[in-house]
Design an enzyme around this catalytic site. Structure first.
Site, PDB file in Angstrom:
ATOM      1  N   HIS A 151       0.404  -2.826   9.340  1.00  0.00           N
ATOM      2  CA  HIS A 151       1.853  -2.690   9.136  1.00  0.00           C
ATOM      3  C   HIS A 151       2.496  -1.966  10.308  1.00  0.00           C
ATOM      4  O   HIS A 151       1.882  -1.108  10.951  1.00  0.00           O
ATOM      5  CB  HIS A 151       2.154  -1.907   7.852  1.00  0.00           C
ATOM      6  CG  HIS A 151       1.883  -2.678   6.601  1.00  0.00           C
ATOM      7  ND1 HIS A 151       2.707  -3.685   6.158  1.00  0.00           N
ATOM      8  CD2 HIS A 151       0.877  -2.591   5.701  1.00  0.00           C
ATOM      9  CE1 HIS A 151       2.221  -4.187   5.036  1.00  0.00           C
ATOM     10  NE2 HIS A 151       1.106  -3.543   4.740  1.00  0.00           N
ATOM     11  N   HIS A 162       0.856  -1.201   0.000  1.00  0.00           N
ATOM     12  CA  HIS A 162       0.000   0.000   0.000  1.00  0.00           C
ATOM     13  C   HIS A 162       0.887   1.244   0.000  1.00  0.00           C
ATOM     14  O   HIS A 162       0.650   2.187  -0.755  1.00  0.00           O
ATOM     15  CB  HIS A 162      -0.891   0.015   1.240  1.00  0.00           C
ATOM     16  CG  HIS A 162      -2.266  -0.515   0.992  1.00  0.00           C
ATOM     17  ND1 HIS A 162      -2.556  -1.845   0.966  1.00  0.00           N
ATOM     18  CD2 HIS A 162      -3.450   0.123   0.780  1.00  0.00           C
ATOM     19  CE1 HIS A 162      -3.852  -2.025   0.742  1.00  0.00           C
ATOM     20  NE2 HIS A 162      -4.417  -0.842   0.624  1.00  0.00           N
TER      21      HIS A 162
END
Length: 432
Positions: free
Chosen positions: A246, A199
């Site tokens: 993350h 991302h």
């Protein structure tokens, strides 16, 4: 302590899940131990990461934790879980974020408390900038309404960055941040690894590439691009930490990795695009190369949803490149002469706006119909060819022999439709 030791210590600290949990709490997100207290109006429950998330196969010396996930959209009433009604909570009806369940593993989320709703919706939007829904609207919009030249090259950069990012994940094999203490707000990709954040990579590559490709080709102040890049990139990167997908190190590594990829490969984008359009046998080389890359990525690790994503990315790239070859050969979408540069933005009129909306509506309907037809054809056909039971679609798609051809062929046709079939339809009905 040497510089190397200091950097290693810093990396360890940036990877700690406690730092992700601290950022989430700062933004008003936490996983409740039980149901909200009676009369607690400030917080509502939203769907979060899977409580019983499937773990990846254990690698020697590496501790596994639940894999990734990417959110869908925001907006389900309080007391509704992924479209299934549950017992009403003690608070009144409120809008909450309902993230789609994992269609391949069946994973569902557990309640997450959110007290800062503006930030929740902002980061939901940020994380959507790296999901399929965004890509399937963004790239066609460039090709159909703005500048096919820029759209094609954006796709080349996106495919390259995402492919390298996905493969790197399966080579490094770092787990997602541990939960607890992290509150997981996603379930869709809970079987991928964490490092680097793809991302963050796409959220960095796309705005930088947009500015590099458009500045000098279009007339606009450079300051607009210099504002766009950090705003877009930081929103996507922070959304991944907010969602609990993350660590801070993952998004920093994704950002820096993207810069390195762009420095090496951006000078080759012009050569690749010209080859795709003009070389006589380009379609055969494009299809073969992307297919080989897809097969290679499927051999890096055990099954996960990242396998399908990689095949989808490669299929889309191959389809768009082959479509651009066909449109160039037939003269459907010709780039303006270099003497006409830089291009000026046309005045926004009702006719211009109406045609743009009409192209988007007709084009997206066409693309979605193609995707649905190809999905219904490719999965049963692959199952039949490789003698794989097709009763349980989830189990069938966990076989490379099914998932690779399904994703590659389906999204290859989607890409081909975007750059050839849809522009041909536009030309036929007079709205090109």
């Amino acid at each position: 302590m040497s510089l190397g030791q200091r950097l290693a210590l810093l990396a360890v600290r940036l990877q700690e899940p406690q730092r992700v949990a601290s950022f989430q709490r700062l933004c008003g997100v936490e996983a409740p131990l039980g149901k909200p207290a009676e009369g607690e109006d400030a917080e509502s429950e939203v769907r979060g990461a899977a409580g019983n998330a499937r773990r990846r196969g254990q690698q020697p010396g590496v501790e596994r934790s639940p894999g990734p996930a990417k959110p869908d959209c925001c907006g389900a009433p309080n007391g509704v879980r992924n479209g299934l009604a549950s017992e009403p909570g003690p608070t009144g009806p409120r809008r909450a974020g309902s993230l789609r369940r994992n269609s391949l593993t069946g994973e569902e989320g557990e309640p997450i408390r959110v007290s800062n709703w503006p930030l929740y919706y902002l980061f939901c939007f940020g994380t959507e900038l790296g999901n399929e829904l965004f890509y399937i609207i963004f790239f066609p919009f460039w090709v159909w309404n703005l500048d096919p030249f820029v759209g094609r090259r954006l796709v080349i950069i996106w495919v390259l960055v995402m492919y390298l990012g996905q493969c790197t994940k399966d080579i490094i094999r770092w787990p997602r941040p541990a939960s607890p203490p992290v509150a997981k707000l996603e379930v869709f990709y809970n079987s991928e690894y964490s490092m680097p954040s793809t991302h963050a990579m796409s959220g960095t590559a796309i705005p930088i590439a947009m500015v590099l490709l458009t500045y000098g080709r279009w007339q606009y102040p450079l300051i607009y691009g210099l504002i766009l890049i950090p705003c877009w990139s930081s929103l996507v990167c922070l959304s991944r930490i907010y969602m609990g997908m993350h660590s801070i190190l993952d998004v920093i590594a994704g950002f820096l990795y993207t810069i390195l990829i762009l420095l090496i490969f951006y000078p080759l984008v012009d050569l690749i695009d010209n080859f795709n359009q003009t070389y006589k046998y380009a379609p055969f080389i494009i299809i073969g190369l992307h297919l080989v890359l897809g097969i290679f990525s499927f051999t890096l690790d055990t099954w996960s949803t990242s396998r399908g994503d990689t095949a989808e990315i490669l299929g889309s790239g191959a389809g768009i490149a082959c479509g651009s070859h066909a449109t160039y050969q037939l003269g459907l979408l010709l780039d303006p002469s270099p003497h006409a540069l830089p291009l000026a933005s046309p005045p926004l009129t009702v006719t211009l706006f109406g045609k743009a909306i009409l192209r988007v509506v007709i084009g997206m309907l066409f693309v979605l119909i193609v995707r649905d037809i190809m999905k219904k054809i490719t999965i049963p056909l692959a199952c039949k060819l490789f003698s794989i039971p097709c009763d349980d679609m989830r189990q069938a798609r966990q076989h490379m022999e099914v998932e690779l051809p399904y994703r590659y062929i389906t999204y290859g046709m989607v890409g081909f439709s975007i750059t050839f079939l849809v522009p041909y339809v536009f030309s036929f009905i007079g709205i090109s």
